[in-house]
Design a protein around this motif. Sequence first.
Motif, PDB file in Angstrom:
ATOM      1  N   PRO A 123       5.876   0.938  18.029  1.00 45.11           N
ATOM      2  CA  PRO A 123       5.310   1.957  17.151  1.00 45.11           C
ATOM      3  C   PRO A 123       5.248   1.508  15.690  1.00 45.11           C
ATOM      4  O   PRO A 123       6.047   0.695  15.240  1.00 45.11           O
ATOM      5  CB  PRO A 123       6.294   3.117  17.311  1.00 45.11           C
ATOM      6  N   VAL A 124       4.258   2.089  14.992  1.00 44.01           N
ATOM      7  CA  VAL A 124       4.102   1.919  13.549  1.00 44.01           C
ATOM      8  C   VAL A 124       4.189   3.321  12.945  1.00 44.01           C
ATOM      9  O   VAL A 124       3.533   4.256  13.433  1.00 44.01           O
ATOM     10  CB  VAL A 124       2.747   1.268  13.194  1.00 44.01           C
ATOM     11  N   TYR A 125       4.993   3.466  11.901  1.00 47.84           N
ATOM     12  CA  TYR A 125       5.229   4.757  11.271  1.00 47.84           C
ATOM     13  C   TYR A 125       4.747   4.763   9.825  1.00 47.84           C
ATOM     14  O   TYR A 125       4.865   3.753   9.122  1.00 47.84           O
ATOM     15  CB  TYR A 125       6.731   5.078  11.273  1.00 47.84           C
ATOM     16  N   VAL A 176       1.807   6.585  13.596  1.00 45.72           N
ATOM     17  CA  VAL A 176       0.391   6.499  13.244  1.00 45.72           C
ATOM     18  C   VAL A 176      -0.353   5.424  14.027  1.00 45.72           C
ATOM     19  O   VAL A 176      -1.578   5.408  14.067  1.00 45.72           O
ATOM     20  CB  VAL A 176       0.190   6.261  11.728  1.00 45.72           C
ATOM     21  N   SER A 177       0.390   4.502  14.624  1.00 45.27           N
ATOM     22  CA  SER A 177      -0.251   3.370  15.274  1.00 45.27           C
ATOM     23  C   SER A 177       0.730   2.701  16.219  1.00 45.27           C
ATOM     24  O   SER A 177       1.919   3.042  16.236  1.00 45.27           O
ATOM     25  CB  SER A 177      -0.703   2.386  14.182  1.00 45.27           C
ATOM     26  N   ARG A 178       0.213   1.760  16.995  1.00 52.58           N
ATOM     27  CA  ARG A 178       1.038   0.849  17.776  1.00 52.58           C
ATOM     28  C   ARG A 178       0.555  -0.549  17.476  1.00 52.58           C
ATOM     29  O   ARG A 178      -0.630  -0.760  17.239  1.00 52.58           O
ATOM     30  CB  ARG A 178       0.934   1.123  19.274  1.00 52.58           C
ATOM     31  N   ALA A 220       9.542  -7.290  10.424  1.00 55.23           N
ATOM     32  CA  ALA A 220       9.381  -5.918   9.935  1.00 55.23           C
ATOM     33  C   ALA A 220      10.260  -5.662   8.712  1.00 55.23           C
ATOM     34  O   ALA A 220       9.856  -4.964   7.776  1.00 55.23           O
ATOM     35  CB  ALA A 220       9.712  -4.923  11.049  1.00 55.23           C
ATOM     36  N   ALA A 221      11.453  -6.243   8.696  1.00 55.51           N
ATOM     37  CA  ALA A 221      12.365  -6.058   7.558  1.00 55.51           C
ATOM     38  C   ALA A 221      11.788  -6.653   6.278  1.00 55.51           C
ATOM     39  O   ALA A 221      12.091  -6.177   5.179  1.00 55.51           O
ATOM     40  CB  ALA A 221      13.722  -6.678   7.868  1.00 55.51           C
ATOM     41  N   SER A 222      10.940  -7.670   6.403  1.00 56.64           N
ATOM     42  CA  SER A 222      10.316  -8.246   5.202  1.00 56.64           C
ATOM     43  C   SER A 222       9.429  -7.221   4.495  1.00 56.64           C
ATOM     44  O   SER A 222       9.318  -7.223   3.273  1.00 56.64           O
ATOM     45  CB  SER A 222       9.521  -9.517   5.546  1.00 56.64           C
ATOM     46  N   MET A 223       8.804  -6.328   5.268  1.00 55.26           N
ATOM     47  CA  MET A 223       7.987  -5.260   4.669  1.00 55.26           C
ATOM     48  C   MET A 223       8.890  -4.261   3.954  1.00 55.26           C
ATOM     49  O   MET A 223       8.637  -3.889   2.811  1.00 55.26           O
ATOM     50  CB  MET A 223       7.156  -4.566   5.745  1.00 55.26           C
ATOM     51  N   PRO A 253       4.179   0.921   2.726  1.00 55.75           N
ATOM     52  CA  PRO A 253       3.202   1.903   3.191  1.00 55.75           C
ATOM     53  C   PRO A 253       3.354   2.245   4.670  1.00 55.75           C
ATOM     54  O   PRO A 253       2.798   3.230   5.148  1.00 55.75           O
ATOM     55  CB  PRO A 253       1.862   1.221   2.930  1.00 55.75           C
ATOM     56  N   PHE A 254       4.109   1.451   5.402  1.00 51.58           N
ATOM     57  CA  PHE A 254       4.362   1.703   6.815  1.00 51.58           C
ATOM     58  C   PHE A 254       5.530   0.839   7.265  1.00 51.58           C
ATOM     59  O   PHE A 254       5.978  -0.064   6.552  1.00 51.58           O
ATOM     60  CB  PHE A 254       3.121   1.433   7.682  1.00 51.58           C
ATOM     61  N   SER A 255       6.027   1.131   8.450  1.00 48.67           N
ATOM     62  CA  SER A 255       7.102   0.340   9.055  1.00 48.67           C
ATOM     63  C   SER A 255       6.817   0.232  10.542  1.00 48.67           C
ATOM     64  O   SER A 255       6.015   0.985  11.087  1.00 48.67           O
ATOM     65  CB  SER A 255       8.457   1.008   8.818  1.00 48.67           C
TER      66      SER A 255
END
Length: 152
Positions: A112-114, A121-123, A41-44, A90-92
Amino acid sequence: MRLLSSTAGIVLALLAAGAGAAAPTNAELKQQVTDTERAFAASMKARDHAAFSSFLSDEAVFFNDPAPPMRGKEAVARGWKRFFDKPAAPFSWEPDQVEVLDSGTLAISGGPVYDPSGKLVSRFSSIWRLEAPGRWRIVFDRGSDVCDCKKP
């Protein structure tokens, strides 16, 4: 001859020491996968597409409904490149669930996705496989929209 005997003794001692090493506990494996998911996730957040790609198994399959799944590391990396093009992510995402098989070779993570404002907004759900040389790599990934339903 003495050198050969000494070398053989050293090799046997090293093998015995390695055989006696305790395998990681399930809790330690869960922590490994949690840490790997967080680094993924940190790469994003860091806007580092090369780092993102390094977490992908050669056999990775990412679902992108309603489009067909992206199959293989190169296809997934190419398909996700667009998410790294702009300066802001665009998300995390972050893991809040991780389970590892007792064999220590396969794991699932989810969470979770934020969006950029912090709205849920998502999982996501990801399957990780322990690959050589001892690296967890993602083999399946799927996101699911979160319902913004109001109860009547």
